[in-house]
Design a protein around this motif. Structure first.
Motif, PDB file in Angstrom:
ATOM      1  N   ASP A 204     -27.331 -16.980 -15.778  1.00 23.26           N
ATOM      2  CA  ASP A 204     -27.857 -15.841 -15.990  1.00 23.26           C
ATOM      3  C   ASP A 204     -27.238 -14.597 -15.338  1.00 23.26           C
ATOM      4  O   ASP A 204     -27.130 -13.403 -15.828  1.00 23.26           O
ATOM      5  N   MET A 205     -26.815 -15.010 -14.110  1.00 29.14           N
ATOM      6  CA  MET A 205     -26.089 -13.984 -13.366  1.00 29.14           C
ATOM      7  C   MET A 205     -24.613 -13.429 -14.337  1.00 29.14           C
ATOM      8  O   MET A 205     -24.441 -12.394 -14.264  1.00 29.14           O
ATOM      9  N   PHE A 206     -24.073 -14.610 -14.630  1.00 25.73           N
ATOM     10  CA  PHE A 206     -22.834 -14.120 -15.234  1.00 25.73           C
ATOM     11  C   PHE A 206     -23.021 -13.455 -16.800  1.00 25.73           C
ATOM     12  O   PHE A 206     -22.231 -12.584 -17.053  1.00 25.73           O
ATOM     13  N   LYS A 207     -24.131 -13.940 -17.486  1.00 18.70           N
ATOM     14  CA  LYS A 207     -24.560 -13.241 -18.558  1.00 18.70           C
ATOM     15  C   LYS A 207     -24.968 -11.765 -18.331  1.00 18.70           C
ATOM     16  O   LYS A 207     -24.655 -10.740 -19.261  1.00 18.70           O
ATOM     17  N   ALA A 208     -25.564 -11.412 -17.220  1.00 15.82           N
ATOM     18  CA  ALA A 208     -25.610 -10.027 -17.040  1.00 15.82           C
ATOM     19  C   ALA A 208     -24.795  -9.169 -16.548  1.00 15.82           C
ATOM     20  O   ALA A 208     -24.690  -8.172 -16.231  1.00 15.82           O
ATOM     21  N   GLY A 209     -23.292  -9.923 -16.294  1.00 11.50           N
ATOM     22  CA  GLY A 209     -22.233  -9.260 -16.111  1.00 11.50           C
ATOM     23  C   GLY A 209     -21.744  -9.913 -14.572  1.00 11.50           C
ATOM     24  O   GLY A 209     -22.398 -10.603 -13.896  1.00 11.50           O
ATOM     25  N   THR A 210     -20.536  -9.308 -14.107  1.00 10.03           N
ATOM     26  CA  THR A 210     -20.104  -9.884 -12.765  1.00 10.03           C
ATOM     27  C   THR A 210     -20.013  -8.891 -11.802  1.00 10.03           C
ATOM     28  O   THR A 210     -19.179  -8.914 -10.810  1.00 10.03           O
ATOM     29  N   THR A 211     -20.949  -7.759 -11.836  1.00 12.12           N
ATOM     30  CA  THR A 211     -20.802  -6.608 -11.002  1.00 12.12           C
ATOM     31  C   THR A 211     -21.156  -7.222  -9.535  1.00 12.12           C
ATOM     32  O   THR A 211     -21.004  -6.813  -8.441  1.00 12.12           O
ATOM     33  N   TRP A 212     -22.135  -8.263  -9.857  1.00  6.25           N
ATOM     34  CA  TRP A 212     -22.518  -8.908  -8.389  1.00  6.25           C
ATOM     35  C   TRP A 212     -21.538  -9.767  -7.595  1.00  6.25           C
ATOM     36  O   TRP A 212     -21.709  -9.948  -6.292  1.00  6.25           O
TER      37      TRP A 212
END
Length: 276
Positions: A204-212
Motif C-alpha cells: 500500500d505504501m509503494f502504491k501510494a508513492g515513494t515520497t515516504w
C-alpha cells in the motif's frame, strides 16, 4: 517521527507484543503521549512493520520448530506444522482484508477511546478466563481443527486494545490446550499473520508513492525493527514461564488500570499528548 520517539515506541512494542495487553494499543497510546502525528500513512505502516521485527524473535527462539528437518519424518512434521499455521491464519486474512478495505482498520488505529475501552473489557475477561476455560492437559497438541478455531479467535485482534496474544492464547485454552502450548502456538501463528500484515502495508505504501521512502524514514524502520526484535526476545522468554505459573490475573488488573486511567483522562477533557 524522530529517533527518540522511534526508540521508545519500539521498546514498548517489544515488551508488549507477546503479553496479553495489546501491543498495538500500547503503541497508539505511546504515540499520543509522545505527540506523534496520528493519521500519517507512515506512522500507520511503522506500527505494523516493527511488530514484524518483534515477531522475528519467535523464529530465532524457536528455530528448530521452523527449520530443523534432519530426516523424512521431521520433514513431514514440518510440512504439517506449516500447514496448520496457514490454516490458522486464514480467518484473520479474511477479516483483516475486509477491515482494511472498508477503512475501518485505519479509523480504529487512530482511536485512543477504542483502545481504552477494549483494554478494560479484555482486562475484566482475563480476571475470570482461567476459571472459564479448562487448563488442558500436557499431552494435548494443536490439531487442524484447533488451529483453525484459534485463528478465528485471532480475528478479535483487529480491534486495537484487544491483544492478538490474549485472543489466541485464550482461544488455545478454550480448545483445551495448556497455557504453555497455547502461548507457544500463539507465538507461531503470529509469524505468518504479521508477515502478511507487513507485506500488505508495504504494498500500500509503494502504491501510494515513494515520497515516504526517505533515508530518515527507512533508518527509523530499521532501528525500530532491531530494538523490537531484541526486547521481544527477552520478554517472550519471561512471559511463557510467568503465564504457565500464574495465569492471566495480573495482566487483567494491569489492563483495567491503564484503560480506566485513559478513559478518566478523556472524560475529563484532558489530552494524552505529553510531549510535542
Amino acid at each position: 517521527m524522530d529517533l527518540f520517539q522511534t526508540i521508545i515506541i519500539a521498546i514498548v512494542e517489544g515488551l508488549t507484543e507477546f503479553l496479553p495487553v495489546s501491543s498495538t494499543g500500547h503503541m497508539i497510546i505511546t504515540q499520543n503521549l509522545l505527540g506523534v502525528q496520528q493519521g500519517d500513512p507512515f506512522v500507520h505502516a511503522f506500527t505494523f512493520i516493527i511488530q514484524f521485527g518483534a515477531i522475528l524473535s519467535v523464529v530465532c527462539l524457536y528455530w528448530k520448530h521452523f527449520f530443523q528437518m534432519r530426516n523424512a519424518e521431521e520433514f513431514s512434521e514440518k510440512m504439517t506444522f506449516y500447514g496448520k499455521l496457514i490454516w490458522g491464519v486464514i480467518p484473520a486474512v479474511i477479516v483483516g482484508l475486509a477491515a482494511k478495505k472498508s477503512g475501518l482498520l485505519d479509523w480504529l488505529l487512530d482511536s485512543v477511546m477504542v483502545v481504552a475501552i477494549m483494554l478494560v473489557v479484555g482486562g475484566v475477561f482475563m480476571l475470570f478466563c482461567d476459571r472459564i476455560f479448562n487448563k488442558g492437559r500436557a499431552e494435548n497438541q494443536v490439531t487442524w481443527r484447533r488451529a483453525f478455531l484459534i485463528g478465528c479467535w485471532q480475528c478479535l485482534s483487529v480491534i486495537p486494545g484487544t491483544s492478538r496474544s490474549m485472543a489466541t492464547i485464550v482461544g488455545g485454552m478454550q480448545q483445551k490446550l495448556t497455557r504453555k502450548n497455547a502461548a507457544e502456538f500463539s507465538f507461531f501463528l503470529a509469524v505468518p499473520t504479521m508477515a502478511g500484515a507487513t507485506l500488505l502495508d508495504l504494498i500500500d505504501m509503494f502504491k501510494a508513492g515513494t515520497t515516504w521512502a526517505t533515508s530518515q524514514n527507512i533508518f527509523l524502520l530499521i532501528v525500530g525493527c532491531v530494538i523490537a526484535f531484541v526486547v521481544a526476545m527477552l520478554a517472550m522468554k519471561w512471559f511463557v514461564g510467568f503465564l504457565t505459573k500464574y495465569g492471566f490475573r495480573l495482566f487483567g488488573w494491569y489492563r483495567i488500570i491503564v484503560g480506566g486511567v485513559i478513559l478518566l483522562l478523556l472524560a475529563t477533557g484532558h489530552s494524552l499528548v505529553m510531549v510535542g
